[in-house]
Design a protein around this motif. Structure first.
Motif, PDB file in Angstrom:
ATOM      1  N   ARG A   1       0.683  -0.822   0.197  1.00  0.00           N
ATOM      2  CA  ARG A   1       0.159   0.027  -0.308  1.00  0.00           C
ATOM      3  C   ARG A   1       0.855   1.439   0.104  1.00  0.00           C
ATOM      4  O   ARG A   1       1.916   1.090   0.374  1.00  0.00           O
ATOM      5  N   THR A   2       0.497   2.334  -0.661  1.00  0.00           N
ATOM      6  CA  THR A   2       0.579   3.824  -0.233  1.00  0.00           C
ATOM      7  C   THR A   2       0.827   3.679   1.149  1.00  0.00           C
ATOM      8  O   THR A   2      -0.473   4.340   1.260  1.00  0.00           O
ATOM      9  N   VAL A   3       1.877   5.001   1.594  1.00  0.00           N
ATOM     10  CA  VAL A   3       1.838   4.967   3.509  1.00  0.00           C
ATOM     11  C   VAL A   3       1.753   6.141   3.471  1.00  0.00           C
ATOM     12  O   VAL A   3       3.793   6.324   3.119  1.00  0.00           O
ATOM     13  N   LEU A   4       0.778   6.949   3.273  1.00  0.00           N
ATOM     14  CA  LEU A   4       1.878   8.661   4.274  1.00  0.00           C
ATOM     15  C   LEU A   4       2.039   9.133   5.002  1.00  0.00           C
ATOM     16  O   LEU A   4       0.914   8.935   6.112  1.00  0.00           O
ATOM     17  N   ASP A   5       3.246   9.926   5.218  1.00  0.00           N
ATOM     18  CA  ASP A   5       3.433  10.026   6.294  1.00  0.00           C
ATOM     19  C   ASP A   5       3.582  11.572   6.690  1.00  0.00           C
ATOM     20  O   ASP A   5       4.347  12.805   5.444  1.00  0.00           O
ATOM     21  N   CYS A   6       2.496  12.371   7.322  1.00  0.00           N
ATOM     22  CA  CYS A   6       2.113  13.499   7.714  1.00  0.00           C
ATOM     23  C   CYS A   6       3.143  14.474   9.107  1.00  0.00           C
ATOM     24  O   CYS A   6       3.107  15.442   9.421  1.00  0.00           O
ATOM     25  N   THR A   7       3.693  13.812   9.018  1.00  0.00           N
ATOM     26  CA  THR A   7       4.808  13.747  10.762  1.00  0.00           C
ATOM     27  C   THR A   7       5.802  14.924  10.522  1.00  0.00           C
ATOM     28  O   THR A   7       6.312  15.166   9.775  1.00  0.00           O
ATOM     29  N   ASN A   8       5.116  15.451  11.887  1.00  0.00           N
ATOM     30  CA  ASN A   8       7.105  16.423  12.012  1.00  0.00           C
ATOM     31  C   ASN A   8       7.274  15.682  12.762  1.00  0.00           C
ATOM     32  O   ASN A   8       6.889  16.112  14.377  1.00  0.00           O
ATOM     33  N   ALA A   9       8.461  15.810  13.942  1.00  0.00           N
ATOM     34  CA  ALA A   9       9.167  15.488  14.761  1.00  0.00           C
ATOM     35  C   ALA A   9      10.280  16.613  15.557  1.00  0.00           C
ATOM     36  O   ALA A   9      11.302  16.933  14.764  1.00  0.00           O
ATOM     37  N   LEU A  10       9.199  17.500  15.958  1.00  0.00           N
ATOM     38  CA  LEU A  10      10.472  18.526  16.184  1.00  0.00           C
ATOM     39  C   LEU A  10      10.521  18.649  17.810  1.00  0.00           C
ATOM     40  O   LEU A  10       9.739  18.677  18.580  1.00  0.00           O
ATOM     41  N   ALA A  11      11.140  19.163  18.391  1.00  0.00           N
ATOM     42  CA  ALA A  11      11.344  19.503  19.602  1.00  0.00           C
ATOM     43  C   ALA A  11      11.784  21.240  19.730  1.00  0.00           C
ATOM     44  O   ALA A  11      12.569  21.275  19.504  1.00  0.00           O
ATOM     45  N   PRO A  12      11.192  22.166  21.184  1.00  0.00           N
ATOM     46  CA  PRO A  12      11.416  23.380  20.781  1.00  0.00           C
ATOM     47  C   PRO A  12      13.620  22.664  21.831  1.00  0.00           C
ATOM     48  O   PRO A  12      13.415  21.979  22.872  1.00  0.00           O
ATOM     49  N   GLY A  13      14.773  23.521  21.167  1.00  0.00           N
ATOM     50  CA  GLY A  13      15.177  23.700  22.402  1.00  0.00           C
ATOM     51  C   GLY A  13      16.260  25.409  22.590  1.00  0.00           C
ATOM     52  O   GLY A  13      15.777  25.914  22.116  1.00  0.00           O
ATOM     53  N   ALA A  14      17.498  25.117  22.831  1.00  0.00           N
ATOM     54  CA  ALA A  14      17.893  26.759  23.368  1.00  0.00           C
ATOM     55  C   ALA A  14      17.821  27.578  22.180  1.00  0.00           C
ATOM     56  O   ALA A  14      18.434  28.243  22.407  1.00  0.00           O
ATOM     57  N   ASP A  15      18.452  26.447  20.821  1.00  0.00           N
ATOM     58  CA  ASP A  15      18.148  27.491  19.254  1.00  0.00           C
ATOM     59  C   ASP A  15      17.056  27.456  18.937  1.00  0.00           C
ATOM     60  O   ASP A  15      18.153  27.676  17.615  1.00  0.00           O
ATOM     61  N   GLY A  16      16.425  27.067  19.065  1.00  0.00           N
ATOM     62  CA  GLY A  16      15.166  27.096  18.524  1.00  0.00           C
ATOM     63  C   GLY A  16      14.064  25.561  18.474  1.00  0.00           C
ATOM     64  O   GLY A  16      14.716  25.185  18.695  1.00  0.00           O
ATOM     65  N   LEU A  17      13.399  25.677  17.203  1.00  0.00           N
ATOM     66  CA  LEU A  17      12.792  24.312  16.945  1.00  0.00           C
ATOM     67  C   LEU A  17      13.613  23.789  16.653  1.00  0.00           C
ATOM     68  O   LEU A  17      14.360  24.353  15.401  1.00  0.00           O
ATOM     69  N   MET A  18      13.722  22.599  16.616  1.00  0.00           N
ATOM     70  CA  MET A  18      15.119  21.295  16.307  1.00  0.00           C
ATOM     71  C   MET A  18      14.211  20.322  15.933  1.00  0.00           C
ATOM     72  O   MET A  18      12.922  20.541  15.965  1.00  0.00           O
TER      73      MET A  18
END
Length: 213
Positions: A84-101
Motif C-alpha cells: 500500500r501507499t503509506v502517507l507520512d504527514c508527521t513532524n518530529a520537532l522539539a523546542p531547544g535553546a537554539d529554537g525549534l529543532m
C-alpha cells in the motif's frame, strides 16, 4: 480512492475531511472505537474501526499519529500495509535553546524510519508543511494560485497515486525526489514553523526567480 486513516486527532480529521470533500472514501481507524467513530462522524467518513481495519481498507493509508509513535505503529501493522501507499504527514520537532529543532537523528527522517519498519509498504512523505487548519478550507488557493504540496517517494506507483490525490484536492503536486530527501521536507517544517512562532512569514523568503526579470 479508498483511504484508510490511522489516528483520530486533528490531522486525521482535517485531511480526512478534505479527502471526503474531494470525493474519496475514507475509513478512520483508532485505538479507541469511540474516538474513531467520533472522528468519522465529524468528517462524514464512510466508516470506522480498528487501526488494522483501516490499514487493510485503504489503497492509500495515512499515518496521522505522533511522529515518535509512527514507526512502531507501521512495524506492528507491516503485514496490513504491505503493497500500500503509506502517507507520512508527521513532524518530529522539539523546542531547544537554539529554537525549534528536528527530533530525529541527522539524515534519518521519520519517513525513512517508517519505511524500515514496514519494508513492503510504499512510504511517501507529504502533507507535513501546512498547519492542520489549512486543510479545512473549501478552496486551497493562495495569492491567486493553487496550494503546492511537496512530497518525496521512491516507488513510481506511489508517486502517481499521491499526485492524483493532491490534484483531486485542487492542489498542485510537487515531486521532490526519493524518500532519502524526506529529511529536507521535515527540516523545512522546522524552519517554517519556527518562523511562524516568531511572528515572521517564511514565504516571503522565497521569491520566484522570475520576480527579478
Amino acid at each position: 480512492m479508498n483511504i484508510g486513516i490511522l489516528g483520530t486527532g486533528s490531522m486525521a480529521a482535517t485531511l480526512g475531511g478534505a479527502w471526503v470533500r474531494a470525493g474519496h472514501t475514507v475509513r478512520i481507524g483508532g485505538r479507541s472505537e469511540a474516538a474513531a467513530q467520533a472522528t468519522a462522524t465529524r468528517i462524514g467518513a464512510a466508516g470506522h474501526g480498528s487501526l488494522a481495519e483501516a490499514a487493510r481498507f485503504g489503497e492509500l493509508v495515512l499515518l496521522a499519529v505522533p511522529a515518535a509513535a509512527a514507526p512502531e505503529l507501521a512495524g506492528r501493522l507491516a503485514a496490513e500495509l504491505a503493497g500500500r501507499t503509506v502517507l507520512d504527514c508527521t513532524n518530529a520537532l522539539a523546542p531547544g535553546a537554539d529554537g525549534l529543532m528536528l527530533a530525529t537523528p541527522a539524515g534519518r527522517s521519520v519517513a525513512q524510519q517508517i519505511a524500515a519498519a514496514a519494508p513492503e509498504a510504499h512510504v511517501v512523505k507529504a502533507f507535513n508543511l501546512c498547519h492542520e487548519s489549512i486543510w479545512t478550507l473549501d478552496r486551497l488557493e493562495f495569492a491567486g494560485a493553487p496550494l503546492t504540496v511537496p512530497f518525496c517517494a521512491d516507488a513510481q506507483p506511489a508517486q502517481q497515486a499521491v499526485s492524483a490525490l493532491i490534484t483531486t484536492m485542487g492542489c498542485t503536486p510537487l515531486p521532490c525526489g526519493p524518500l532519502s530527501r524526506a529529511t529536507y521536507l521535515e527540516a523545512t517544517a522546522a524552519f517554517a514553523i519556527g518562523a511562524w512562532w516568531s511572528g515572521a512569514e517564511p514565504r516571503h523568503a522565497f521569491p520566484t526567480p522570475g520576480a527579478a526579470a
